[in-house]
Design an enzyme around this catalytic site. Structure first.
Site, PDB file in Angstrom:
ATOM      1  N   ASP A 125       0.848  -1.193   0.000  1.00  0.00           N
ATOM      2  CA  ASP A 125       0.000   0.000   0.000  1.00  0.00           C
ATOM      3  C   ASP A 125       0.883   1.242   0.000  1.00  0.00           C
ATOM      4  O   ASP A 125       1.974   1.227   0.558  1.00  0.00           O
ATOM      5  CB  ASP A 125      -0.890   0.000   1.258  1.00  0.00           C
ATOM      6  CG  ASP A 125      -2.188   0.753   1.033  1.00  0.00           C
ATOM      7  OD1 ASP A 125      -2.118   1.974   0.808  1.00  0.00           O
ATOM      8  OD2 ASP A 125      -3.259   0.130   1.069  1.00  0.00           O
ATOM      9  N   THR A 167      -4.921   6.638   0.055  1.00  0.00           N
ATOM     10  CA  THR A 167      -6.276   6.806   0.600  1.00  0.00           C
ATOM     11  C   THR A 167      -6.494   5.943   1.835  1.00  0.00           C
ATOM     12  O   THR A 167      -7.472   6.135   2.556  1.00  0.00           O
ATOM     13  CB  THR A 167      -7.358   6.445  -0.461  1.00  0.00           C
ATOM     14  OG1 THR A 167      -7.223   5.071  -0.823  1.00  0.00           O
ATOM     15  CG2 THR A 167      -7.224   7.309  -1.701  1.00  0.00           C
ATOM     16  N   ASN A 209       1.001  -4.439 -13.292  1.00  0.00           N
ATOM     17  CA  ASN A 209       2.092  -4.861 -12.404  1.00  0.00           C
ATOM     18  C   ASN A 209       1.662  -6.021 -11.500  1.00  0.00           C
ATOM     19  O   ASN A 209       2.424  -6.969 -11.280  1.00  0.00           O
ATOM     20  CB  ASN A 209       2.572  -3.676 -11.554  1.00  0.00           C
ATOM     21  CG  ASN A 209       3.384  -2.695 -12.394  1.00  0.00           C
ATOM     22  OD1 ASN A 209       4.014  -3.091 -13.380  1.00  0.00           O
ATOM     23  ND2 ASN A 209       3.365  -1.427 -12.017  1.00  0.00           N
ATOM     24  N   TYR A 254     -12.769   6.437 -12.619  1.00  0.00           N
ATOM     25  CA  TYR A 254     -12.891   5.212 -11.816  1.00  0.00           C
ATOM     26  C   TYR A 254     -13.537   4.094 -12.636  1.00  0.00           C
ATOM     27  O   TYR A 254     -13.007   2.993 -12.732  1.00  0.00           O
ATOM     28  CB  TYR A 254     -13.719   5.532 -10.577  1.00  0.00           C
ATOM     29  CG  TYR A 254     -13.882   4.401  -9.588  1.00  0.00           C
ATOM     30  CD1 TYR A 254     -12.784   3.857  -8.919  1.00  0.00           C
ATOM     31  CD2 TYR A 254     -15.150   3.884  -9.293  1.00  0.00           C
ATOM     32  CE1 TYR A 254     -12.941   2.835  -7.993  1.00  0.00           C
ATOM     33  CE2 TYR A 254     -15.314   2.874  -8.367  1.00  0.00           C
ATOM     34  CZ  TYR A 254     -14.209   2.351  -7.716  1.00  0.00           C
ATOM     35  OH  TYR A 254     -14.372   1.336  -6.793  1.00  0.00           O
ATOM     36  N   LYS A 283     -11.613   0.669 -13.988  1.00  0.00           N
ATOM     37  CA  LYS A 283     -12.014  -0.683 -13.582  1.00  0.00           C
ATOM     38  C   LYS A 283     -12.427  -1.513 -14.798  1.00  0.00           C
ATOM     39  O   LYS A 283     -12.191  -2.722 -14.839  1.00  0.00           O
ATOM     40  CB  LYS A 283     -13.156  -0.604 -12.575  1.00  0.00           C
ATOM     41  CG  LYS A 283     -12.743  -0.030 -11.214  1.00  0.00           C
ATOM     42  CD  LYS A 283     -11.851  -0.989 -10.434  1.00  0.00           C
ATOM     43  CE  LYS A 283     -11.584  -0.457  -9.030  1.00  0.00           C
ATOM     44  NZ  LYS A 283     -10.715  -1.354  -8.253  1.00  0.00           N
ATOM     45  N   GLN A 310      -4.570 -15.120 -22.726  1.00  0.00           N
ATOM     46  CA  GLN A 310      -3.282 -15.221 -23.425  1.00  0.00           C
ATOM     47  C   GLN A 310      -2.261 -16.066 -22.668  1.00  0.00           C
ATOM     48  O   GLN A 310      -1.490 -16.787 -23.268  1.00  0.00           O
ATOM     49  CB  GLN A 310      -2.719 -13.813 -23.674  1.00  0.00           C
ATOM     50  CG  GLN A 310      -1.538 -13.814 -24.630  1.00  0.00           C
ATOM     51  CD  GLN A 310      -1.138 -12.393 -25.026  1.00  0.00           C
ATOM     52  OE1 GLN A 310      -1.986 -11.518 -25.142  1.00  0.00           O
ATOM     53  NE2 GLN A 310       0.148 -12.176 -25.203  1.00  0.00           N
ATOM     54  N   ARG A 328     -18.297   8.566   1.259  1.00  0.00           N
ATOM     55  CA  ARG A 328     -19.163   7.405   1.068  1.00  0.00           C
ATOM     56  C   ARG A 328     -20.411   7.606   1.917  1.00  0.00           C
ATOM     57  O   ARG A 328     -20.357   8.159   3.026  1.00  0.00           O
ATOM     58  CB  ARG A 328     -18.447   6.131   1.486  1.00  0.00           C
ATOM     59  CG  ARG A 328     -17.143   5.966   0.737  1.00  0.00           C
ATOM     60  CD  ARG A 328     -16.566   4.620   1.032  1.00  0.00           C
ATOM     61  NE  ARG A 328     -15.127   4.668   1.114  1.00  0.00           N
ATOM     62  CZ  ARG A 328     -14.366   3.638   0.794  1.00  0.00           C
ATOM     63  NH1 ARG A 328     -14.898   2.526   0.370  1.00  0.00           N
ATOM     64  NH2 ARG A 328     -13.062   3.717   0.913  1.00  0.00           N
TER      65      ARG A 328
HETATM   66  P1  NAD Z   1      -9.762   2.287   0.277  1.00  0.00           P
HETATM   67  O1  NAD Z   1      -9.491   3.605  -0.331  1.00  0.00           O
HETATM   68  O2  NAD Z   1     -10.080   2.240   1.724  1.00  0.00           O
HETATM   69  O3  NAD Z   1      -8.597   1.272  -0.009  1.00  0.00           O
HETATM   70  C1  NAD Z   1      -7.815   1.301  -1.178  1.00  0.00           C
HETATM   71  C2  NAD Z   1      -6.357   1.148  -0.780  1.00  0.00           C
HETATM   72  O4  NAD Z   1      -5.555   1.190  -1.959  1.00  0.00           O
HETATM   73  C3  NAD Z   1      -5.892   2.298   0.125  1.00  0.00           C
HETATM   74  O5  NAD Z   1      -5.264   1.767   1.267  1.00  0.00           O
HETATM   75  C4  NAD Z   1      -4.910   3.071  -0.753  1.00  0.00           C
HETATM   76  O6  NAD Z   1      -3.909   3.714  -0.009  1.00  0.00           O
HETATM   77  C5  NAD Z   1      -4.398   1.974  -1.667  1.00  0.00           C
HETATM   78  N1  NAD Z   1      -3.849   2.496  -2.911  1.00  0.00           N
HETATM   79  C6  NAD Z   1      -4.434   3.374  -3.778  1.00  0.00           C
HETATM   80  N2  NAD Z   1      -3.608   3.628  -4.799  1.00  0.00           N
HETATM   81  C7  NAD Z   1      -2.475   2.893  -4.575  1.00  0.00           C
HETATM   82  C8  NAD Z   1      -1.255   2.735  -5.286  1.00  0.00           C
HETATM   83  N3  NAD Z   1      -1.015   3.399  -6.429  1.00  0.00           N
HETATM   84  N4  NAD Z   1      -0.311   1.914  -4.764  1.00  0.00           N
HETATM   85  C9  NAD Z   1      -0.523   1.253  -3.615  1.00  0.00           C
HETATM   86  N5  NAD Z   1      -1.667   1.358  -2.897  1.00  0.00           N
HETATM   87  C10 NAD Z   1      -2.646   2.175  -3.378  1.00  0.00           C
HETATM   88  O7  NAD Z   1     -10.976   1.636  -0.555  1.00  0.00           O
HETATM   89  P2  NAD Z   1     -11.793   0.298  -0.270  1.00  0.00           P
HETATM   90  O8  NAD Z   1     -13.185   0.653  -0.023  1.00  0.00           O
HETATM   91  O9  NAD Z   1     -11.081  -0.546   0.719  1.00  0.00           O
HETATM   92  O10 NAD Z   1     -11.732  -0.396  -1.693  1.00  0.00           O
HETATM   93  C11 NAD Z   1     -10.804  -1.435  -1.980  1.00  0.00           C
HETATM   94  C12 NAD Z   1     -11.017  -1.917  -3.403  1.00  0.00           C
HETATM   95  O11 NAD Z   1     -12.335  -2.431  -3.563  1.00  0.00           O
HETATM   96  C13 NAD Z   1     -10.838  -0.816  -4.439  1.00  0.00           C
HETATM   97  O12 NAD Z   1     -10.191  -1.356  -5.578  1.00  0.00           O
HETATM   98  C14 NAD Z   1     -12.251  -0.429  -4.793  1.00  0.00           C
HETATM   99  O13 NAD Z   1     -12.343   0.058  -6.089  1.00  0.00           O
HETATM  100  C15 NAD Z   1     -12.977  -1.757  -4.629  1.00  0.00           C
HETATM  101  N6  NAD Z   1     -14.395  -1.542  -4.308  1.00  0.00           N
HETATM  102  C16 NAD Z   1     -14.759  -1.139  -3.059  1.00  0.00           C
HETATM  103  C17 NAD Z   1     -16.100  -0.906  -2.790  1.00  0.00           C
HETATM  104  C18 NAD Z   1     -16.561  -0.482  -1.426  1.00  0.00           C
HETATM  105  O14 NAD Z   1     -17.767  -0.252  -1.250  1.00  0.00           O
HETATM  106  N7  NAD Z   1     -15.702  -0.363  -0.439  1.00  0.00           N
HETATM  107  C19 NAD Z   1     -17.061  -1.079  -3.793  1.00  0.00           C
HETATM  108  C20 NAD Z   1     -16.634  -1.458  -5.048  1.00  0.00           C
HETATM  109  C21 NAD Z   1     -15.294  -1.711  -5.301  1.00  0.00           C
END
Ligand code: NAD
Length: 319
Positions: A38, A42, A106, A152, A156, A169, A192
């Site tokens: 991480d 965020t 990656n 976003y 995705k 592939q 949120r």
């Molecule tokens: P969050 O923001 O709490 O967690 C995302 C984490 O990713 C954070 O800790 C952030 O620091 C890290 N991050 C972001 N960019 C990064 C990078 N370039 N390198 C390394 N770390 C990075 O969000 P969440 O709610 O825990 O969501 C987690 C995943 O689930 C996300 O991919 C989100 O799109 C997906 N998602 C979540 C929800 C939800 O309701 N929580 C719904 C749909 C999809």
């Protein structure tokens, strides 16, 4: 309830986030070693405090958009890194696109190198403002490619396409979780809806409802969501699977339920609608039930009670 996993060592990108912290916790409980990556753009270190020092848990601070390495092989990659709330992807639009593209590439390369199972945390946002209701996985969505949420949604959608391409592939074992709104303890009020309503109710200030409040969501308790992600990992299923709760509720009724659960007397205040805000959101989860034997277990009111109880604790870190 935890059970033994077929995996030995997992890489969890975004493990320092809200959902990632539960995924790390559940994997450890199943006996899987976890390397969490991480950059805390965020997420919060406090989410992982209870895991630091626990045997089998390693935290690696790195940006997944850049080339990064795991300390040794892994047999599972759970790719969750991404900004996930509206204000955060407004604040980080290019990073959001890059983490969905370069970051996913990656993470996939690492899975490919070690022959690991790969699971992408995708989202119900790929359905956009859906013209089909409830949304099943065969629906292609209704997304504005240059709209307010496009960084976003399109990140995705690209991540899903890239994941599928690696499956085709390279023969990589890939799973795609289309996650619908998740909530629970530790979720900060970062734009949120549920954490925002709870914070406003506990502070005694108006609960801000964007638009007329008739738009719907189907919130899923975070432990159920994390369990769904692990079920996808344990399966060999290669196509997208909706992970969400079918208990659909209007935003207005959700605000009212938060007032009931908190006992707050805050008024409701209607403000301008969010741009491109979907009118309806409810998953068809028959694929998850059939392929994984998964369904959510925590009803909305019970989940809200647990979330409010955690938010009332003096240690709740929402800053
Ligand atoms: P969050 O923001 O709490 O967690 C995302 C984490 O990713 C954070 O800790 C952030 O620091 C890290 N991050 C972001 N960019 C990064 C990078 N370039 N390198 C390394 N770390 C990075 O969000 P969440 O709610 O825990 O969501 C987690 C995943 O689930 C996300 O991919 C989100 O799109 C997906 N998602 C979540 C929800 C939800 O309701 N929580 C719904 C749909 C999809």
């Amino acid at each position: 309830m935890s059970h033994a996993s077929r995996f030995r060592r997992a890489l969890v990108t975004g493990g320092g986030g809200f959902l990632g912290s539960y995924v790390c916790e559940q994997l450890l409980s199943c006996g899987v070693e976890v390397v969490s990556v991480d950059n805390f753009s965020t997420g919060h270190r406090s989410y992982l405090e209870h895991l630091m020092g626990r045997p089998g848990f390693t935290l690696l601070e790195a940006d997944v958009i850049q080339d990064f390495e795991t300390p040794g092989p892994v047999d599972l990659v759970m790719h969750l890194a991404s900004p996930a709330s509206i204000p955060e992807f407004y604040r980080l639009p290019i990073e959001t696109l890059l983490v969905g593209s370069h970051g996913t590439h990656n993470a996939l390369r690492i899975a490919h190198r070690y022959g690991a199972r790969f699971v992408l945390a995708s989202t119900s946002e790929i359905y956009g403002d859906p013209l089909k209701h409830p949304q099943d996985e065969e629906y292609w969505g209704n997304v504005n490619p240059i709209g307010a949420r496009s960084v976003y949604d399109e990140a995705k959608r690209y991540a899903e396409a890239l994941t599928t391409a690696y499956g085709k592939q390279h023969g990589l074992s890939v799973g795609i979780a289309r996650i619908f709104n998740s909530y629970g303890p530790r979720m900060r009020p970062d734009g949120r809806v549920i954490s925002g309503f709870i914070a406003q109710a506990l502070d005694g200030v108006p609960l801000l409802i964007h638009g007329d409040g008739n738009q719907t969501r189907s919130p899923c308790y975070v432990e159920d969501t994390a369990r769904g992600l692990l079920a996808i990992a344990e399966s060999d299923y290669q196509r997208p699977i909706n992970i969400g709760n079918t208990q659909e509720i209007t935003i207005h009724d959700l605000a009212q339920m938060v007032l009931d659960v908190t006992g707050s007397r805050s008024p409701l205040k209607f403000i301008e609608p969010d741009a491109d805000d979907p009118r309806q959101r409810c998953p068809d989860i028959s694929r998850a039930e059939r392929e994984l034997g998964w369904r959510p277990q925590v009803a909305l009111e019970e989940g809200l009670r647990r979330t409010v109880a955690a938010a009332r604790r003096p240690s709740a870190d929402w800053n």
